[in-house]
Scaffold this motif. Structure first.
Motif, PDB file in Angstrom:
ATOM      1  N   GLU A  52       0.832  -1.195   0.000  1.00 10.72           N
ATOM      2  CA  GLU A  52       0.000   0.000   0.000  1.00 10.72           C
ATOM      3  C   GLU A  52       0.876   1.259   0.000  1.00 10.72           C
ATOM      4  O   GLU A  52       0.658   2.193  -0.761  1.00 10.72           O
ATOM      5  CB  GLU A  52      -0.794  -0.034   1.306  1.00 10.72           C
ATOM      6  CG  GLU A  52      -2.164   0.520   1.271  1.00 10.72           C
ATOM      7  CD  GLU A  52      -2.821   0.251   2.603  1.00 10.72           C
ATOM      8  OE1 GLU A  52      -2.592   1.027   3.523  1.00 10.72           O
ATOM      9  OE2 GLU A  52      -3.537  -0.766   2.731  1.00 10.72           O
ATOM     10  N   ASN A  53       1.872   1.264   0.861  1.00 13.76           N
ATOM     11  CA  ASN A  53       2.700   2.446   1.020  1.00 13.76           C
ATOM     12  C   ASN A  53       3.734   2.572  -0.083  1.00 13.76           C
ATOM     13  O   ASN A  53       4.153   3.683  -0.407  1.00 13.76           O
ATOM     14  CB  ASN A  53       3.371   2.458   2.387  1.00 13.76           C
ATOM     15  CG  ASN A  53       2.360   2.782   3.448  1.00 13.76           C
ATOM     16  OD1 ASN A  53       2.091   3.931   3.718  1.00 13.76           O
ATOM     17  ND2 ASN A  53       1.741   1.753   4.005  1.00 13.76           N
ATOM     18  N   ARG A  55       3.053   1.945  -3.128  1.00  9.58           N
ATOM     19  CA  ARG A  55       2.304   2.609  -4.202  1.00  9.58           C
ATOM     20  C   ARG A  55       2.284   4.126  -3.976  1.00  9.58           C
ATOM     21  O   ARG A  55       2.475   4.914  -4.885  1.00  9.58           O
ATOM     22  CB  ARG A  55       0.871   2.056  -4.222  1.00  9.58           C
ATOM     23  CG  ARG A  55       0.267   2.044  -5.606  1.00  9.58           C
ATOM     24  CD  ARG A  55      -1.113   1.468  -5.585  1.00  9.58           C
ATOM     25  NE  ARG A  55      -1.148   0.065  -5.188  1.00  9.58           N
ATOM     26  CZ  ARG A  55      -2.258  -0.573  -4.839  1.00  9.58           C
ATOM     27  NH1 ARG A  55      -3.405   0.048  -4.803  1.00  9.58           N
ATOM     28  NH2 ARG A  55      -2.225  -1.847  -4.519  1.00  9.58           N
ATOM     29  N   GLN A  56       2.071   4.491  -2.694  1.00  2.38           N
ATOM     30  CA  GLN A  56       2.013   5.913  -2.368  1.00  2.38           C
ATOM     31  C   GLN A  56       3.399   6.566  -2.533  1.00  2.38           C
ATOM     32  O   GLN A  56       3.504   7.665  -3.095  1.00  2.38           O
ATOM     33  CB  GLN A  56       1.533   6.079  -0.922  1.00  2.38           C
ATOM     34  CG  GLN A  56       0.915   7.438  -0.672  1.00  2.38           C
ATOM     35  CD  GLN A  56       0.243   7.533   0.679  1.00  2.38           C
ATOM     36  OE1 GLN A  56       0.626   6.862   1.624  1.00  2.38           O
ATOM     37  NE2 GLN A  56      -0.753   8.383   0.783  1.00  2.38           N
ATOM     38  N   MET A  59       4.139   7.020  -6.153  1.00  6.46           N
ATOM     39  CA  MET A  59       3.358   8.131  -6.717  1.00  6.46           C
ATOM     40  C   MET A  59       4.016   9.472  -6.349  1.00  6.46           C
ATOM     41  O   MET A  59       4.161  10.355  -7.204  1.00  6.46           O
ATOM     42  CB  MET A  59       1.944   8.066  -6.136  1.00  6.46           C
ATOM     43  CG  MET A  59       0.994   9.087  -6.664  1.00  6.46           C
ATOM     44  SD  MET A  59      -0.514   9.036  -5.703  1.00  6.46           S
ATOM     45  CE  MET A  59       0.060   9.773  -4.177  1.00  6.46           C
ATOM     46  N   ILE A  60       4.462   9.591  -5.101  1.00  4.31           N
ATOM     47  CA  ILE A  60       5.098  10.838  -4.654  1.00  4.31           C
ATOM     48  C   ILE A  60       6.426  11.031  -5.397  1.00  4.31           C
ATOM     49  O   ILE A  60       6.759  12.154  -5.809  1.00  4.31           O
ATOM     50  CB  ILE A  60       5.308  10.818  -3.119  1.00  4.31           C
ATOM     51  CG1 ILE A  60       3.947  10.855  -2.417  1.00  4.31           C
ATOM     52  CG2 ILE A  60       6.149  12.010  -2.663  1.00  4.31           C
ATOM     53  CD1 ILE A  60       4.021  10.591  -0.940  1.00  4.31           C
ATOM     54  N   LYS A  62       7.234   9.999  -8.409  1.00  6.56           N
ATOM     55  CA  LYS A  62       6.953  10.453  -9.790  1.00  6.56           C
ATOM     56  C   LYS A  62       6.526  11.914  -9.781  1.00  6.56           C
ATOM     57  O   LYS A  62       6.913  12.691 -10.659  1.00  6.56           O
ATOM     58  CB  LYS A  62       5.834   9.593 -10.393  1.00  6.56           C
ATOM     59  CG  LYS A  62       6.336   8.269 -10.927  1.00  6.56           C
ATOM     60  CD  LYS A  62       5.186   7.494 -11.528  1.00  6.56           C
ATOM     61  CE  LYS A  62       5.514   6.024 -11.548  1.00  6.56           C
ATOM     62  NZ  LYS A  62       4.327   5.181 -11.593  1.00  6.56           N
ATOM     63  N   LEU A 107       2.187  12.876   6.587  1.00  5.71           N
ATOM     64  CA  LEU A 107       2.992  11.911   5.845  1.00  5.71           C
ATOM     65  C   LEU A 107       4.470  12.120   6.190  1.00  5.71           C
ATOM     66  O   LEU A 107       5.011  13.193   5.957  1.00  5.71           O
ATOM     67  CB  LEU A 107       2.763  12.151   4.357  1.00  5.71           C
ATOM     68  CG  LEU A 107       2.882  10.964   3.435  1.00  5.71           C
ATOM     69  CD1 LEU A 107       1.780   9.968   3.723  1.00  5.71           C
ATOM     70  CD2 LEU A 107       2.785  11.440   2.005  1.00  5.71           C
TER      71      LEU A 107
ATOM     72  N   GLN B  83      -1.967  14.111  -7.594  1.00  5.50           N
ATOM     73  CA  GLN B  83      -0.790  13.879  -8.420  1.00  5.50           C
ATOM     74  C   GLN B  83      -0.938  14.499  -9.811  1.00  5.50           C
ATOM     75  O   GLN B  83       0.050  14.904 -10.421  1.00  5.50           O
ATOM     76  CB  GLN B  83      -0.554  12.375  -8.550  1.00  5.50           C
ATOM     77  CG  GLN B  83       0.813  12.037  -9.103  1.00  5.50           C
ATOM     78  CD  GLN B  83       0.863  10.620  -9.607  1.00  5.50           C
ATOM     79  OE1 GLN B  83      -0.159   9.966  -9.749  1.00  5.50           O
ATOM     80  NE2 GLN B  83       2.049  10.142  -9.882  1.00  5.50           N
ATOM     81  N   TYR B 138      -1.730  14.225  -0.059  1.00  8.33           N
ATOM     82  CA  TYR B 138      -1.790  15.645  -0.426  1.00  8.33           C
ATOM     83  C   TYR B 138      -2.730  16.388   0.504  1.00  8.33           C
ATOM     84  O   TYR B 138      -3.648  15.798   1.089  1.00  8.33           O
ATOM     85  CB  TYR B 138      -2.262  15.779  -1.877  1.00  8.33           C
ATOM     86  CG  TYR B 138      -1.292  15.188  -2.857  1.00  8.33           C
ATOM     87  CD1 TYR B 138      -0.200  15.917  -3.304  1.00  8.33           C
ATOM     88  CD2 TYR B 138      -1.438  13.878  -3.302  1.00  8.33           C
ATOM     89  CE1 TYR B 138       0.710  15.365  -4.185  1.00  8.33           C
ATOM     90  CE2 TYR B 138      -0.534  13.312  -4.176  1.00  8.33           C
ATOM     91  CZ  TYR B 138       0.542  14.066  -4.615  1.00  8.33           C
ATOM     92  OH  TYR B 138       1.447  13.507  -5.465  1.00  8.33           O
TER      93      TYR B 138
END
Lengths: 168, 220
Positions: A52-53, A55-56, A59-60, A62, A107, B83, B138
């Motif tokens: 799960e993390n 993936r997060q 994403m961050i 990228k 986060l 994003q 976010y």
């Protein structure tokens, strides 16, 4: 011969002990079963948390690689000069704050950018973030870093490392 | 007839000695049998209770997993909007909670909420609350566009649009402080209607430069 001895034995000497042994075996079996089930659940939980993390984090990573404020002379380049301003120790406090502005304060993560030759490294960390804890999940994306001018570009890696939130 | 003389030879030492002898000389193994059967009954009760609890826990863990998956899906939708670049189609989506299944579980009792820091889904059954909370990547505000613009207009005399950016003496940290305080309020969402997730930009003039502050708005 031995079986007939057991059958003809009416002193019931073995009977209660058999019960105890079988009960002990059942209890041990159940404890082992419960231990296996709990271990499997803990492993599944850890893996799903990591998945799960990841993936997060990915994403961050990228998103940061595409962040316009750190782009070089082309959109596919990351400017080393911009990284110098926001990496630790921070030179441009405003730019550093804006870099982390859109990310939630809950986060816990930091960004590490390194060139593949290992000569340069930038760590961008949110000020006031706690000490690095265990259970770190990292995701990396390949980037091209522009050192000084567009003629001097080196390949590198942008990694986002995040750790388990305290309240989850 | 001669009545036998009653001999009173009772003493605690004799009694203990006799009882002990009785036990040691007893070859019928009744005590052993009773003890082992009692132990067996107790062990069976404990094992049955453990199995019952394990089954109940697994059922609850299963529901917890379902809620986790739903919260994760909701979180992913919000994060995907964060994003994406402002102005793109993916920066404005409508989200539907997947709360219906054929067995009718997770329908009316399901509660969803969102705040500036996390998205949560909870489910109440038999006075027991199961919940799943996921932190958002976010910055998120549980308000719609006009509510946020009105708040900014009230506090900074500018709505923060591209045409009406927030001007000095207000700085971007004044704006982020206000929006952070607004984001602490948790908003409950109706899981049977669609949720709008929109990326919004707030423009602030800082040192003669226009800065963009990105926020995700979640509302119904």
């Amino acid at each position: 011969m031995s079986i007939s001895l057991f059958i003809n034995d009416d002193k019931a000497f073995m009977e209660p002990h058999n019960d105890i042994i079988s009960t002990a075996l059942v209890v041990i079996g159940f404890v082992v079963f419960a231990a296996i089930v709990s271990k499997a659940y803990i492993t599944f939980d850890d893996n799903s948390f990591a998945m799960e993390n990841y993936r997060q984090a990915s994403m961050i990573a990228k998103d940061i690689a595409d962040y316009p404020e750190i782009q070089g002379s082309r959109t596919d380049l990351i400017s080393a000069e911009s990284l110098d301003r926001i990496c630790m120790p921070v030179i441009d406090q405003e730019m550093h704050e804006l870099f982390f502005q859109r990310f939630s304060g809950n986060l816990d993560f930091y960004v590490e950018i390194t060139t593949n030759d290992g000569k340069h490294q930038w760590i961008i960390e949110r000020s006031g973030s706690g000490s690095k804890q265990r259970d770190i999940i990292a995701a990396s994306v390949p980037v091209v870093i522009e050192l000084g001018s567009s003629t001097s570009c080196v390949p590198g890696t942008l990694s986002v490392r995040m750790w388990k939130n305290r309240w989850i | 007839m001669k009545i036998p003389e009653k001999v009173n030879n009772y003493s605690p030492d004799n009694f203990q000695c006799n009882t002990l002898k009785n036990f040691t000389n007893d070859s019928t193994a009744w005590i052993d049998l009773i003890l082992s059967k009692t132990a067996l009954i107790f062990a069976s009760i404990i094992i049955l209770a453990a199995v019952y609890h394990l089954t109940a826990e697994i059922q609850q863990a299963d529901k917890q997993r379902q809620l986790d998956a739903m919260a994760q899906d909701f979180r992913s939708a919000i994060d995907s909007v964060g994003q994406s670049h402002y102005g793109m189609a993916s920066a404005n989506i409508s989200y539907f909670f997947d709360t219906y299944d054929r067995s009718g579980r997770f329908t009316d009792q399901l509660n969803a909420s969102v705040s500036g820091e996390y998205a949560g889904i909870s489910y109440e059954e038999d006075d027991k609350l199961i919940y799943a909370v996921k932190p958002l990547a976010y910055k998120t505000l549980p308000y719609n566009e006009s509510e946020i613009r009105n708040e900014l207009l009230d506090h900074f005399s500018a709505s923060g649009n591209r045409t009406q950016p927030i001007m000095p003496p207000f700085t971007y940290s004044n704006v982020t402080d206000l929006l952070t305080s607004l984001a602490t309020k948790e908003k409950n969402l109706n899981t049977s209607t669609k949720v709008h997730i929109v990326k919004s930009l707030i423009y602030v003039v800082n040192n003669s430069e226009v800065r963009e502050l990105e926020y995700i708005l979640v509302y119904q």
